[in-house]
Design a protein around this motif. Sequence first.
Motif, PDB file in Angstrom:
ATOM      1  N   VAL A  99     -18.846  15.809 -34.738  1.00 38.87           N
ATOM      2  CA  VAL A  99     -17.396  15.799 -34.943  1.00 38.87           C
ATOM      3  C   VAL A  99     -17.047  16.502 -36.251  1.00 38.87           C
ATOM      4  O   VAL A  99     -16.146  17.352 -36.301  1.00 38.87           O
ATOM      5  CB  VAL A  99     -16.851  14.359 -34.954  1.00 38.87           C
ATOM      6  N   ALA A 100     -17.743  16.146 -37.320  1.00 44.36           N
ATOM      7  CA  ALA A 100     -17.456  16.721 -38.637  1.00 44.36           C
ATOM      8  C   ALA A 100     -17.698  18.229 -38.657  1.00 44.36           C
ATOM      9  O   ALA A 100     -16.917  18.988 -39.247  1.00 44.36           O
ATOM     10  CB  ALA A 100     -18.309  16.036 -39.701  1.00 44.36           C
ATOM     11  N   VAL A 101     -18.780  18.680 -38.012  1.00 45.80           N
ATOM     12  CA  VAL A 101     -19.099  20.112 -37.980  1.00 45.80           C
ATOM     13  C   VAL A 101     -17.992  20.895 -37.287  1.00 45.80           C
ATOM     14  O   VAL A 101     -17.481  21.892 -37.816  1.00 45.80           O
ATOM     15  CB  VAL A 101     -20.447  20.351 -37.273  1.00 45.80           C
ATOM     16  N   TYR A 102     -17.592  20.452 -36.098  1.00 48.91           N
ATOM     17  CA  TYR A 102     -16.579  21.199 -35.344  1.00 48.91           C
ATOM     18  C   TYR A 102     -15.198  21.102 -35.995  1.00 48.91           C
ATOM     19  O   TYR A 102     -14.415  22.060 -35.950  1.00 48.91           O
ATOM     20  CB  TYR A 102     -16.537  20.715 -33.899  1.00 48.91           C
ATOM     21  N   ALA A 103     -14.892  19.971 -36.606  1.00 52.67           N
ATOM     22  CA  ALA A 103     -13.605  19.829 -37.290  1.00 52.67           C
ATOM     23  C   ALA A 103     -13.518  20.791 -38.467  1.00 52.67           C
ATOM     24  O   ALA A 103     -12.489  21.458 -38.676  1.00 52.67           O
ATOM     25  CB  ALA A 103     -13.406  18.393 -37.760  1.00 52.67           C
ATOM     26  N   ASN A 104     -14.577  20.882 -39.247  1.00 55.89           N
ATOM     27  CA  ASN A 104     -14.576  21.787 -40.397  1.00 55.89           C
ATOM     28  C   ASN A 104     -14.589  23.247 -39.960  1.00 55.89           C
ATOM     29  O   ASN A 104     -13.912  24.085 -40.570  1.00 55.89           O
ATOM     30  CB  ASN A 104     -15.783  21.500 -41.287  1.00 55.89           C
ATOM     31  N   LEU A 105     -15.320  23.555 -38.901  1.00 55.92           N
ATOM     32  CA  LEU A 105     -15.363  24.923 -38.405  1.00 55.92           C
ATOM     33  C   LEU A 105     -13.985  25.343 -37.880  1.00 55.92           C
ATOM     34  O   LEU A 105     -13.509  26.454 -38.162  1.00 55.92           O
ATOM     35  CB  LEU A 105     -16.409  25.035 -37.295  1.00 55.92           C
ATOM     36  N   ALA A 106     -13.320  24.429 -37.154  1.00 57.58           N
ATOM     37  CA  ALA A 106     -11.979  24.727 -36.651  1.00 57.58           C
ATOM     38  C   ALA A 106     -11.002  24.933 -37.797  1.00 57.58           C
ATOM     39  O   ALA A 106     -10.129  25.811 -37.736  1.00 57.58           O
ATOM     40  CB  ALA A 106     -11.505  23.582 -35.751  1.00 57.58           C
ATOM     41  N   SER A 107     -11.142  24.141 -38.852  1.00 58.63           N
ATOM     42  CA  SER A 107     -10.254  24.270 -40.006  1.00 58.63           C
ATOM     43  C   SER A 107     -10.424  25.624 -40.690  1.00 58.63           C
ATOM     44  O   SER A 107      -9.444  26.260 -41.093  1.00 58.63           O
ATOM     45  CB  SER A 107     -10.525  23.147 -41.002  1.00 58.63           C
TER      46      SER A 107
END
Length: 215
Positions: free
Chosen positions: A45-53
């Motif tokens: 979750v954290a990886v994809y959230a930061n990548l999307a940001s």
Amino acid sequence: MALARLCFLLGRLCSRRLKLSQAWVYFEEAPGALEGSFGDLFLVVAVYANLASIYWKQKNREKCTQVVPKAVALLLGTPGHICSTEVEGELLQLVLRWAVGGQSLQAEARACFLLARHHVHLKQPEEALPVLERLLLLHRDSGAPEAAWLSDCHLLLADIGSCKCLPHLVLSCVKVASLRAQDSLAGSLRSVNLVLQNVLQPHSLPTTSGERWPP
């Protein structure tokens, strides 16, 4: 898994220093290192959230189209996850705007709940209160039966009351939460902790040195 964690931490470090291009490289490496594994769901979750940001800040529409829906689905669908970073808060704000625009009441309610929990976790009661009130209005207007998350909703209100030093509000919210659907052990312990923190204490007796008590 160790490589994925290292890439994530290096990406976060670069992001905090506003080195977005370097952060992009590390965050893009992390999903490859995970190889589709969901063994550590919170890390995913954290990886994809930061990548999307990162993609959103750099206005990379092509990459956003690929990654943002995955990040949103992970944020909304992961039980027990607390969105504790600014990146996740920004993504939830985006989700809320999309849900309102698309008239998806279920997505709006979930986004409101996660945003409220996000702000409570960061000790931001003023920001949490409006979305929490909106969540309760959504439930009232939906005409749906008692939902399991209503207990958590009132406990979040109790958390806000505790932050704002409103013990009567805290105790009222805990009481309402206890009358809702059956709670988990963690929820029960949380309720007990809120009560112990906010129960009205009797005025302390004077203890000035040399003072004598009446017979």
